[in-house]
Design an enzyme around this catalytic site. Structure first.
Site, PDB file in Angstrom:
ATOM      1  N   ASN A   1       0.874  -1.172   0.000  1.00  0.00           N
ATOM      2  CA  ASN A   1       0.000   0.000   0.000  1.00  0.00           C
ATOM      3  C   ASN A   1       0.915   1.227   0.000  1.00  0.00           C
ATOM      4  O   ASN A   1       1.487   1.570   1.024  1.00  0.00           O
ATOM      5  CB  ASN A   1      -0.888  -0.044   1.254  1.00  0.00           C
ATOM      6  CG  ASN A   1      -1.688   1.235   1.442  1.00  0.00           C
ATOM      7  OD1 ASN A   1      -1.773   2.067   0.538  1.00  0.00           O
ATOM      8  ND2 ASN A   1      -2.271   1.389   2.623  1.00  0.00           N
TER       9      ASN A   1
ATOM     10  N   LYS B   1       0.130   4.302  -0.371  1.00  0.00           N
ATOM     11  CA  LYS B   1      -0.505   5.520   0.168  1.00  0.00           C
ATOM     12  C   LYS B   1      -0.255   6.687  -0.797  1.00  0.00           C
ATOM     13  O   LYS B   1      -0.193   6.463  -2.001  1.00  0.00           O
ATOM     14  CB  LYS B   1      -0.017   5.781   1.603  1.00  0.00           C
ATOM     15  CG  LYS B   1      -0.127   4.502   2.454  1.00  0.00           C
ATOM     16  CD  LYS B   1       0.001   4.718   3.920  1.00  0.00           C
ATOM     17  CE  LYS B   1      -0.123   3.367   4.636  1.00  0.00           C
ATOM     18  NZ  LYS B   1      -0.109   3.447   6.073  1.00  0.00           N
TER      19      LYS B   1
ATOM     20  N   HIS C   1      -9.428   0.791   4.712  1.00  0.00           N
ATOM     21  CA  HIS C   1      -8.152   0.959   5.411  1.00  0.00           C
ATOM     22  C   HIS C   1      -8.389   1.926   6.573  1.00  0.00           C
ATOM     23  O   HIS C   1      -9.202   2.849   6.458  1.00  0.00           O
ATOM     24  CB  HIS C   1      -7.104   1.523   4.443  1.00  0.00           C
ATOM     25  CG  HIS C   1      -5.749   1.616   5.065  1.00  0.00           C
ATOM     26  ND1 HIS C   1      -5.396   2.660   5.883  1.00  0.00           N
ATOM     27  CD2 HIS C   1      -4.679   0.782   5.020  1.00  0.00           C
ATOM     28  CE1 HIS C   1      -4.154   2.454   6.319  1.00  0.00           C
ATOM     29  NE2 HIS C   1      -3.707   1.324   5.812  1.00  0.00           N
TER      30      HIS C   1
ATOM     31  N   GLU D   1      -6.958   4.435   7.623  1.00  0.00           N
ATOM     32  CA  GLU D   1      -6.860   5.873   7.281  1.00  0.00           C
ATOM     33  C   GLU D   1      -8.131   6.355   6.584  1.00  0.00           C
ATOM     34  O   GLU D   1      -8.540   7.500   6.737  1.00  0.00           O
ATOM     35  CB  GLU D   1      -5.602   6.113   6.421  1.00  0.00           C
ATOM     36  CG  GLU D   1      -4.339   6.072   7.272  1.00  0.00           C
ATOM     37  CD  GLU D   1      -3.106   5.537   6.571  1.00  0.00           C
ATOM     38  OE1 GLU D   1      -3.024   5.603   5.326  1.00  0.00           O
ATOM     39  OE2 GLU D   1      -2.195   5.038   7.270  1.00  0.00           O
TER      40      GLU D   1
ATOM     41  N   GLU E   1      -5.423  -5.356  10.461  1.00  0.00           N
ATOM     42  CA  GLU E   1      -4.404  -4.351  10.727  1.00  0.00           C
ATOM     43  C   GLU E   1      -4.731  -3.625  12.033  1.00  0.00           C
ATOM     44  O   GLU E   1      -5.579  -2.728  12.054  1.00  0.00           O
ATOM     45  CB  GLU E   1      -4.373  -3.309   9.601  1.00  0.00           C
ATOM     46  CG  GLU E   1      -3.979  -3.874   8.261  1.00  0.00           C
ATOM     47  CD  GLU E   1      -3.431  -2.785   7.351  1.00  0.00           C
ATOM     48  OE1 GLU E   1      -2.245  -2.857   7.011  1.00  0.00           O
ATOM     49  OE2 GLU E   1      -4.178  -1.854   7.019  1.00  0.00           O
TER      50      GLU E   1
ATOM     51  N   GLY F   1       2.257   2.053  10.680  1.00  0.00           N
ATOM     52  CA  GLY F   1       3.173   3.176  10.531  1.00  0.00           C
ATOM     53  C   GLY F   1       3.862   3.591  11.820  1.00  0.00           C
ATOM     54  O   GLY F   1       4.470   4.656  11.901  1.00  0.00           O
TER      55      GLY F   1
ATOM     56  N   SER G   1       3.385  -2.398  10.293  1.00  0.00           N
ATOM     57  CA  SER G   1       4.833  -2.412  10.508  1.00  0.00           C
ATOM     58  C   SER G   1       5.507  -3.732  10.107  1.00  0.00           C
ATOM     59  O   SER G   1       6.464  -4.162  10.760  1.00  0.00           O
ATOM     60  CB  SER G   1       5.167  -2.041  11.957  1.00  0.00           C
ATOM     61  OG  SER G   1       4.692  -0.740  12.241  1.00  0.00           O
TER      62      SER G   1
HETATM   63  P1  PGA Z   1       2.870   0.093   7.630  1.00  0.00           P
HETATM   64  O1  PGA Z   1       1.421   0.369   6.971  1.00  0.00           O
HETATM   65  O2  PGA Z   1       3.389  -1.180   7.038  1.00  0.00           O
HETATM   66  O3  PGA Z   1       3.695   1.304   7.226  1.00  0.00           O
HETATM   67  O4  PGA Z   1       2.659   0.001   9.089  1.00  0.00           O
HETATM   68  C1  PGA Z   1       0.503  -0.668   6.798  1.00  0.00           C
HETATM   69  C2  PGA Z   1      -0.748  -0.153   6.142  1.00  0.00           C
HETATM   70  O5  PGA Z   1      -1.094   1.024   6.345  1.00  0.00           O
HETATM   71  O6  PGA Z   1      -1.438  -0.890   5.429  1.00  0.00           O
END
Ligand code: PGA
Length: 265
Positions: A14, A16, A115, A117, A185, A191, A227
């Site tokens: 992803n 983003k 997601h 976000e 997740e 993140g 992560s």
């Molecule tokens: P990350 O993000 O691997 O940077 O923690 C995962 C995601 O947002 O799907």
């Protein structure tokens, strides 16, 4: 029976709001070069499906670059296009949205739905996400429904309750005869560099797998996200019901993205 096989691990990146069309092309070309030079790449690609979700303005560049590589039999041809988000309707008066018809025209098959976000920053509700799962399935796309608890919910021992209602509400109109993937997740692990422990992931994935059986979606692939990096992916990938990963930060560099798949063989 799930429509998407659990035989292969799904390595979904992803990106983003990162990577322009040019940067997308460079990533794919670099992926192809490094994969070509990787001794075990055939074995890795037999075990894994490589999905990347770029921002919508880079979809076309992604598709063009992958197509050119696959006609020359380059390993870059294994990369599959996904979307980070699409609107629930195919077209119409919806200023600023992205259409899944365009994704399909560019041979994209996968779409992230809900997601964290999108849920938090763009206020997407379970009710709205349920409509998206339904319309993407009907369009023959593969929705990846993202679910997960916040830190407060985990500390308040509400994890199972949250996962259960996100699944039940999100899949209310879904069909067990059409493609579906779920991604777990934990919001507090996205993140942050704080990866969930093996026990936490094992427990959550088993719980989700059982809920999916109850809802009629047995054997649906379940990805872990939060992560994930090449140095923790082997351990996470060995957990039962972990059928792949949804990767943010570590999917932005070819070596770390490919390294995650490599750790699984
Ligand atoms: P990350 O993000 O691997 O940077 O923690 C995962 C995601 O947002 O799907």
């Amino acid at each position: 029976m799930a429509v998407i096989s659990r035989d292969k691990k799904i390595i979904a990146g992803n990106w983003k709001l990162n990577k322009s069309p040019k940067e997308t092309q460079s990533f794919i070309e670099e992926f192809a070069k490094i994969a070509q030079a990787t001794k075990d790449f055939q074995k890795i690609s037999d075990l894994c499906r490589f999905v990347i979700c770029p921002q919508a303005s880079s979809w076309e560049s992604f598709q063009r670059t992958v197509k050119a590589l696959s006609t020359s039999n380059s390993p870059g041809g294994v990369l599959e296009l996904g979307a980070q988000n699409c609107f629930v309707e195919a077209q119409g008066a919806f200023t600023g949205e992205n259409s899944y018809l365009v994704l399909k025209e560019l041979s994209g098959q996968w779409v992230l739905v809900g997601h964290s976000e999108r849920r938090t920053l763009f206020r997407e509700t379970d009710e709205f996400l349920c409509r998206k799962v339904d319309s993407f399935q009907k369009a023959n796309l593969i929705p990846i429904l993202c679910i997960g608890e916040t830190l407060g919910e985990r500390e308040g021992e509400q994890t199972e309750e949250v996962l259960q209602h996100q699944l039940r509400d999100g899949l209310k109109n879904a069909s067990e005869d059409l493609p579906l993937v779920v991604a777990y997740e934990p919001v507090w692990a996205i993140g942050t560099g704080k990866v969930a422990t093996v026990n936490q992931v094992a427990h959550a994935h088993k719980f989700i797998a059982n809920e999916l059986i109850k809802l009629g979606f047995a054997d649906t692939p379940i990805l872990y996200g939060g992560s994930v990096k090449a140095d923790n992916s082997k351990e996470l990938g060995n957990i039962p019901y972990v059928d792949g990963f949804l990767i943010g930060g570590a999917s932005l560099q070819v070596t770390s993205y490919l390294g995650i798949a490599q750790s699984l063989i």
